[in-house]
Design a protein around this motif. Structure first.
Motif, PDB file in Angstrom:
ATOM      1  N   ILE A  72       4.935  -8.904  -7.477  1.00 12.62           N
ATOM      2  CA  ILE A  72       4.944  -7.447  -7.620  1.00 12.62           C
ATOM      3  C   ILE A  72       6.375  -6.917  -7.539  1.00 12.62           C
ATOM      4  CG2 ILE A  72       4.244  -5.289  -6.502  1.00 12.62           C
ATOM      5  CD1 ILE A  72       1.544  -6.497  -5.995  1.00 12.62           C
ATOM      6  N   THR A  78       8.046  -4.823 -10.468  1.00  8.84           N
ATOM      7  CA  THR A  78       8.501  -3.478 -10.142  1.00  8.84           C
ATOM      8  C   THR A  78       9.963  -3.283 -10.522  1.00  8.84           C
ATOM      9  OG1 THR A  78       6.917  -3.376  -8.316  1.00  8.84           O
ATOM     10  CG2 THR A  78       8.685  -1.761  -8.300  1.00  8.84           C
ATOM     11  N   ASN A 107       6.915   4.846  -8.675  1.00  8.11           N
ATOM     12  CA  ASN A 107       6.214   3.619  -9.064  1.00  8.11           C
ATOM     13  C   ASN A 107       6.384   2.551  -7.996  1.00  8.11           C
ATOM     14  OD1 ASN A 107       4.883   1.818 -11.118  1.00  8.11           O
ATOM     15  ND2 ASN A 107       6.860   0.777 -11.004  1.00  8.11           N
ATOM     16  N   GLU A 108       7.601   2.435  -7.466  1.00  7.26           N
ATOM     17  CA  GLU A 108       7.864   1.473  -6.400  1.00  7.26           C
ATOM     18  C   GLU A 108       6.972   1.751  -5.192  1.00  7.26           C
ATOM     19  OE1 GLU A 108      11.949   0.128  -4.333  1.00  7.26           O
ATOM     20  OE2 GLU A 108      11.188   2.097  -3.688  1.00  7.26           O
ATOM     21  N   ARG A 163       3.463   0.538  -5.864  1.00  8.79           N
ATOM     22  CA  ARG A 163       3.399  -0.934  -5.827  1.00  8.79           C
ATOM     23  C   ARG A 163       3.495  -1.433  -4.386  1.00  8.79           C
ATOM     24  NH1 ARG A 163       1.252  -2.232 -10.680  1.00  8.79           N
ATOM     25  NH2 ARG A 163       2.635  -1.743 -12.429  1.00  8.79           N
ATOM     26  N   SER A 223       0.264  -0.970  -2.543  1.00  6.72           N
ATOM     27  CA  SER A 223      -0.804  -1.875  -2.997  1.00  6.72           C
ATOM     28  C   SER A 223      -0.792  -3.196  -2.245  1.00  6.72           C
ATOM     29  CB  SER A 223      -0.676  -2.133  -4.502  1.00  6.72           C
ATOM     30  OG  SER A 223       0.432  -2.983  -4.792  1.00  6.72           O
TER      31      SER A 223
END
Length: 257
Positions: free
Chosen positions: A205, A209, A225-226, A229, A232
């Motif tokens: 990931i 990323t 977005n980071e 991620r 998650s």
């Protein structure tokens, strides 16, 4: 696994891909690239592989084999191009490392640039000599080199066709680490093993990323977005294991779950 001019050997979570064409300084022929393609067919479907290490003993790869190309017309050159195979290396979700000794020229340097991290021997030589043959890099060199070292430095290398030493390559940022020739492979292998013991889902990931962030025009969108991620990863068993191990002062055992 053994195949003509390319070998693939897996040990633990590390897989070693070697170009083995010593009489031609490991120059990349169609047969070699076909062997790499077949190796990738196996690597891409093996869930136990956590790191790929690419190496060529004495020489990483002294460019493409000119004998294979000298009579090509435009259509044949398009069919000859190595970029589809190199793009598959760049797209692998696991960390990839190039261990460079001897020559990494033209297509050989482009193969190294398709990897995430590059170790080089102090005696290694790198460059894009294609301009001296009336052509230019055609397997990612004009794309990956500028992104890595900046457009001006990449243009200097590509326009001049000059070969540079490993120390200059380190100064430019073309490679990550410089090692004595006699310990290069050992150092790259140890680093690959070190990475293979990290949390595999987090590594994958993180790699994805980084690539997504580079491709985004907006810094704030990339940071958002980071964050998504990152969050998650709290759904994984590896996150629980990693943090518990830290609190319990022990080495974590990651299962990739």
């Amino acid at each position: 696994m053994e195949r003509q001019e390319v070998s693939l050997k897996k040990e633990g979570g590390v897989v070693l891909l070697r170009v083995e064409r010593p009489k031609r300084l490991n120059a990349l022929s169609q047969a070699v690239v076909s062997g790499i393609r077949e190796a990738l067919d196996e690597i891409e479907v093996d869930p136990e592989i956590r790191v790929l290490l690419i190496h060529g003993e004495n020489n990483f790869a002294a460019g493409a084999d000119i004998q294979d190309m000298v009579k090509c017309d435009e259509q044949e050159a398009e069919e000859f191009v190595f970029s589809p195979v190199f793009d598959r290396i760049a797209a692998l979700p696991v960390p990839t490392i190039a261990a460079i000794e001897g020559y990494a020229l033209g297509g050989g340097l482009e193969l190294a640039l398709a990897c995430d991290i590059r170790f080089a021997a102090e005696t290694a030589k790198m460059g894009f000599p294609e301009i001296n043959l009336g052509i230019m890099p055609g397997a990612g060199g004009t794309v990956r080199a500028p992104k890595l070292i900046g457009a001006s430095a990449a243009m200097e290398l590509i326009f001049s066709g000059e070969t540079i030493g490993a120390r200059r390559a380190l100064e430019l940022g073309l490679i990550n680490r410089l090692e004595p020739e006699e310990t290069l492979f050992e150092a790259a292998w140890k680093f690959a093993v070190h990475l293979s013991r990290k949390a595999p889902i987090a590594l994958r990931i993180a790699k994805n990323t980084i690539r997504e962030g580079i491709a985004m025009d907006s810094e704030s969108a990339a940071v958002h977005n980071e964050s998504k991620r990152w969050a998650s990863l709290f759904n994984t068993e590896d996150q629980k294991e990693g943090m518990r191990a830290f609190l319990e002062k022990r080495t974590p055992i990651y299962k990739g779950k």
